[in-house]
Design an enzyme around this catalytic site. Structure first.
Site, PDB file in Angstrom:
ATOM      1  N   ASP A 167       0.811  -1.211   0.000  1.00 31.21           N
ATOM      2  CA  ASP A 167       0.000   0.000   0.000  1.00 31.21           C
ATOM      3  C   ASP A 167       0.853   1.272   0.000  1.00 31.21           C
ATOM      4  O   ASP A 167       0.663   2.151   0.832  1.00 31.21           O
ATOM      5  CB  ASP A 167      -0.892  -0.042   1.258  1.00 31.21           C
ATOM      6  CG  ASP A 167      -1.908   1.076   1.306  1.00 31.21           C
ATOM      7  OD1 ASP A 167      -2.322   1.542   0.235  1.00 31.21           O
ATOM      8  OD2 ASP A 167      -2.268   1.495   2.426  1.00 31.21           O
ATOM      9  N   GLU A 416       2.951  -8.534   7.499  1.00 31.31           N
ATOM     10  CA  GLU A 416       1.724  -9.128   6.985  1.00 31.31           C
ATOM     11  C   GLU A 416       1.955 -10.218   5.933  1.00 31.31           C
ATOM     12  O   GLU A 416       1.657 -10.029   4.743  1.00 31.31           O
ATOM     13  CB  GLU A 416       0.782  -8.036   6.460  1.00 31.31           C
ATOM     14  CG  GLU A 416       0.382  -7.063   7.556  1.00 31.31           C
ATOM     15  CD  GLU A 416      -0.735  -6.114   7.172  1.00 31.31           C
ATOM     16  OE1 GLU A 416      -0.984  -5.920   5.976  1.00 31.31           O
ATOM     17  OE2 GLU A 416      -1.371  -5.563   8.086  1.00 31.31           O
ATOM     18  N   TYR A 470      -7.217  -3.103  12.746  1.00 25.41           N
ATOM     19  CA  TYR A 470      -8.106  -2.087  12.163  1.00 25.41           C
ATOM     20  C   TYR A 470      -9.574  -2.429  12.377  1.00 25.41           C
ATOM     21  O   TYR A 470     -10.400  -2.163  11.504  1.00 25.41           O
ATOM     22  CB  TYR A 470      -7.812  -1.962  10.657  1.00 25.41           C
ATOM     23  CG  TYR A 470      -6.431  -1.407  10.346  1.00 25.41           C
ATOM     24  CD1 TYR A 470      -6.214  -0.027  10.334  1.00 25.41           C
ATOM     25  CD2 TYR A 470      -5.356  -2.244  10.088  1.00 25.41           C
ATOM     26  CE1 TYR A 470      -4.960   0.495  10.048  1.00 25.41           C
ATOM     27  CE2 TYR A 470      -4.096  -1.729   9.804  1.00 25.41           C
ATOM     28  CZ  TYR A 470      -3.910  -0.360   9.791  1.00 25.41           C
ATOM     29  OH  TYR A 470      -2.667   0.157   9.509  1.00 25.41           O
ATOM     30  N   GLU A 506       0.460  -1.443  14.133  1.00 27.98           N
ATOM     31  CA  GLU A 506      -0.368  -0.537  13.328  1.00 27.98           C
ATOM     32  C   GLU A 506      -1.760  -0.456  13.929  1.00 27.98           C
ATOM     33  O   GLU A 506      -2.348  -1.492  14.274  1.00 27.98           O
ATOM     34  CB  GLU A 506      -0.509  -1.046  11.876  1.00 27.98           C
ATOM     35  CG  GLU A 506       0.737  -0.920  11.041  1.00 27.98           C
ATOM     36  CD  GLU A 506       0.527  -1.324   9.586  1.00 27.98           C
ATOM     37  OE1 GLU A 506      -0.611  -1.219   9.084  1.00 27.98           O
ATOM     38  OE2 GLU A 506       1.522  -1.741   8.961  1.00 27.98           O
TER      39      GLU A 506
HETATM   40  C1  BDP Z   1      -1.805  -2.574   6.661  1.00 21.78           C
HETATM   41  C2  BDP Z   1      -0.455  -2.450   5.944  1.00 21.78           C
HETATM   42  C3  BDP Z   1      -0.093  -1.018   5.602  1.00 21.78           C
HETATM   43  C4  BDP Z   1      -1.282  -0.299   5.022  1.00 21.78           C
HETATM   44  C5  BDP Z   1      -2.378  -0.293   6.064  1.00 21.78           C
HETATM   45  C6  BDP Z   1      -3.617   0.453   5.586  1.00 21.78           C
HETATM   46  O1  BDP Z   1       0.566  -3.030   6.724  1.00 21.78           O
HETATM   47  O2  BDP Z   1       0.995  -1.004   4.701  1.00 21.78           O
HETATM   48  O3  BDP Z   1      -0.991   0.974   4.584  1.00 21.78           O
HETATM   49  O4  BDP Z   1      -2.759  -1.621   6.321  1.00 21.78           O
HETATM   50  O5  BDP Z   1      -4.492  -0.191   5.015  1.00 21.78           O
HETATM   51  O6  BDP Z   1      -2.429  -3.731   6.261  1.00 21.78           O
HETATM   52  O7  BDP Z   1      -3.677   1.653   5.777  1.00 21.78           O
END
Ligand code: BDP
Length: 598
Positions: A167, A416, A470, A506
């Site tokens: 991404d 990932e 997320y 993250e």
């Molecule tokens: C995660 C990835 C990251 C993406 C992020 C996203 O590690 O590189 O930018 O999600 O979706 O899966 O913002």
């Protein structure tokens, strides 16, 4: 590979500036003699920088294939008795370099340095021509993996399309500084420094590689320039009875001078390193720095900026460091590839704990965002032995490049990957064995939230588990109540099935700066604030969580896609490095004492 430095016995000359540049859509440049004669119809291009965003041309921005760079330089006559090296900090992704028409080096790693001994090829009196062919195509034999599809369109023209797994925009070009530098003929090849700290005294273990007939002397100096420890030999321990330990709050650096001498004691070569004395350990489900548990607060970052793309520049780098300090961060992850060496030097000097990651991003079937069912990639041969070799090589070179930085506290194997496939276990076992042989820092692997803790075959091999989460964004979008319940449940499952501490590598949401909504909705600044606050409450319920790094430090460019609005907007800062509301939320939390032990 040692970073080029000017020392008592070494010279260096940066070749950064404006180079000549040309696209080569048909890949004919070499045949047509460009390496020796130069590129025929060039435009100007800055180095270091990505080439994509400099001009107004869509063709250049989205170009896939070969591009050429050219520059000229004199080599001072007093360098002619020395060994003359040409060194590139990084060129993405493939490079071939010619000096005065001679091919001197090839590279297939877009994020690590490479160099060539150009002594036999440089002229003393005439200008020297340096030509670089750069190719930006990805394949499944390299990292990051990807694929270029070719299709013949109406007029017979071949259209290339990149299928990438990751991404971030596939920026390319000469991304880091280029140096010509010298070493004496008998020189220090390599240095390895390891440190220990017991609360009062410190130890600096040094090992060097050089010609066997030479003698090595080490001298460790404090800020006042006083010599506080000395040693000799290829391998030695320097004792510092009253050491100032290195930490993010007190990034004290000693200077280690290394001298190579001949039998009469004359200095043949001189090099120096900044050394931070510190001890990093994982024990009792905690991360310890200098004998005390430490909680990581910070960001996943990118090398990304307006106009220069992935080109290193000291302006953006220092602005980022000051913004992170101001927010109360003590750490960052070099997501999703090795960063410029200059970034790590700043982290040593300003005090950041760095999770140093390889370019293994996207070893899975999905593109972005990675939702849905994971299809196999390890068991069906998509991840080949060639890719594994590449991964191992990257890891070894990363460790060799970065092991002397006190800021680097752990190695991240990948981001990932499809780690529920049984075949992934052997793959990662080899990686872990290689790291353990080379260095004693903790090892991390970073997991996608689709990875089920009960089924992950890799986490048991590493020291620290990284989780990208997320919930409430990619799952139950907009519903933070459900999102936090899912997060709690997910963390609970990890805590129950694994003994290692967890860093949330993250968590974050896309946020359009200036978009305000009450009640909050996705993409508004209020939603980003609430998401972070709710997540923090859950993190605080888990003793196993030993760190939090928000995704992302700043907005960054991606490929054009329906799920991205002019790039990924999960930054706590905008792409031009101004704060969103969430910065205050983080600052309040990170600058006040957290709960016990955090
Ligand atoms: C995660 C990835 C990251 C993406 C992020 C996203 O590690 O590189 O930018 O999600 O979706 O899966 O913002």
């Amino acid at each position: 590979m040692l970073y080029p430095r000017m020392t008592e016995k070494r010279q260096k000359k940066p070749l950064d500036g404006v180079w000549m540049f040309q696209l080569d859509p048909n890949g004919k440049g070499a045949e047509e003699g460009w390496p020796a004669q130069g590129i025929p119809s060039p435009i100007h291009m800055p180095v270091p920088s990505s080439f994509n965003d400099i001009t107004t041309s869509e063709e250049i921005r989205d170009f896939l294939g070969d591009v050429w760079y050219e520059t000229f330089t004199y080599v001072p006559s007093e360098w002619m008795t020395e060994r003359i090296m040409l060194r590139f900090g990084a060129v993405a992704h493939h490079a071939k370099v010619w000096v005065n028409g001679h091919l001197v080096v090839e590279s297939h790693n877009g994020f690590l340095p490479f160099e060539a001994d150009v002594t036999p090829f440089v002229n003393e009196e005439k200008m020297n021509r340096i030509v670089v062919k750069v190719n930006n195509e990805l394949s499944w034999d390299m990292l990051p993996p990807g694929e270029v599809m070719e299709e013949v369109i109406e007029d017979g023209e071949v259209k290339k399309t990149l299928h990438q797994q990751h991404d971030f925009f596939n920026y390319a070009g000469i991304h880091r500084s280029v140096f010509l530098y010298t070493t004496p003929q008998t020189f220090i090849h390599s240095l390895k420094v390891g440190t220990d700290f017991n609360g009062k005294s410190g130890r600096v273990a040094v090992e060097s590689g050089s010609h066997p007939s030479a003698f090595v002397h080490y001298s460790l100096k404090n800020h006042q320039g006083e010599v506080i420890a000395e040693g000799k030999g290829t391998k030695t321990d320097l004792q510092v009875p009253e050491a100032e330990a290195w930490s993010p709050e007190h990034p004290y650096l000693y200077k280690l001078d290394v001298y190579l001498k001949d039998e009469e004691g004359a200095t043949l070569d001189h090099y120096y390193l900044n050394v931070g004395i510190r001890k990093i350990e994982v024990k009792n489900q905690q991360l310890w720095l200098n004998g005390s548990p430490i909680y990581l607060k910070g960001f996943g970052k990118h090398e990304d900026a307006v106009l220069r793309g992935k080109g290193y520049d000291p302006v953006t780098n220092l602005r980022d460091m000051y913004l992170m300090k101001e927010t109360g961060a003590n750490s960052f992850r070099t997501a999703h590839y090795p960063y410029a060496e200059e970034v790590l030097q700043s982290a040593d000097e300003l005090g950041f704990l760095v999770i140093d990651e390889t370019s293994a991003v996207g070893l899975l079937s999905q593109g972005v965002p990675a939702t849905g069912n994971l299809e196999p990639v390890f068991s069906n041969g998509k991840i080949s032995s060639r890719l594994k070799e590449y991964h191992l090589d990257t890891l070894q070179r990363l460790i060799e490049r970065d092991r002397n930085h006190p800021s680097v506290i752990m190695w991240s194997l990948s981001n990932e990957a499809s780690t529920m496939e049984p075949e992934a276990e052997f793959y990662y076992k080899t990686l872990v064995e290689v790291v353990r042989k080379l260095d004693d820092r903790p090892i991390m692997n970073v997991n996608l939230m689709l990875i089920e803790p009960e089924k992950c075959v890799v986490s048991k091999l590493v020291d620290i588990i990284g989780l990208n989460v997320y919930f409430g964004w990619y799952s139950t979008p907009g519903d933070l109540k459900a999102g936090t319940a899912d997060l709690r449940n997910y963390l609970d499952r990890w805590a129950k099935t694994h003994d290692q501490p967890i860093v949330i590598t993250e968590y974050g949401v896309d946020t359009v700066p200036g978009l305000h909504k009450v009640p909050s909705v996705m993409f508004s600044e209020e939603f980003q604030v609430q998401f972070l606050e709710r997540y923090h409450d859950v993190f605080d319920e888990f003793a196993e969580v030993i760190g939090e790094q928000v995704w992302n430090f700043a907005d960054f460019m991606t490929k054009q896609d329906t799920v991205r609005v002019d790039g990924n907007k999960k930054g706590v800062f905008t792409r031009d490095r101004q704060p969103k509301m969430a910065q205050y939320t983080l600052q309040k939390r990170w600058k006040s004492p957290l709960r016990e032990g955090k």
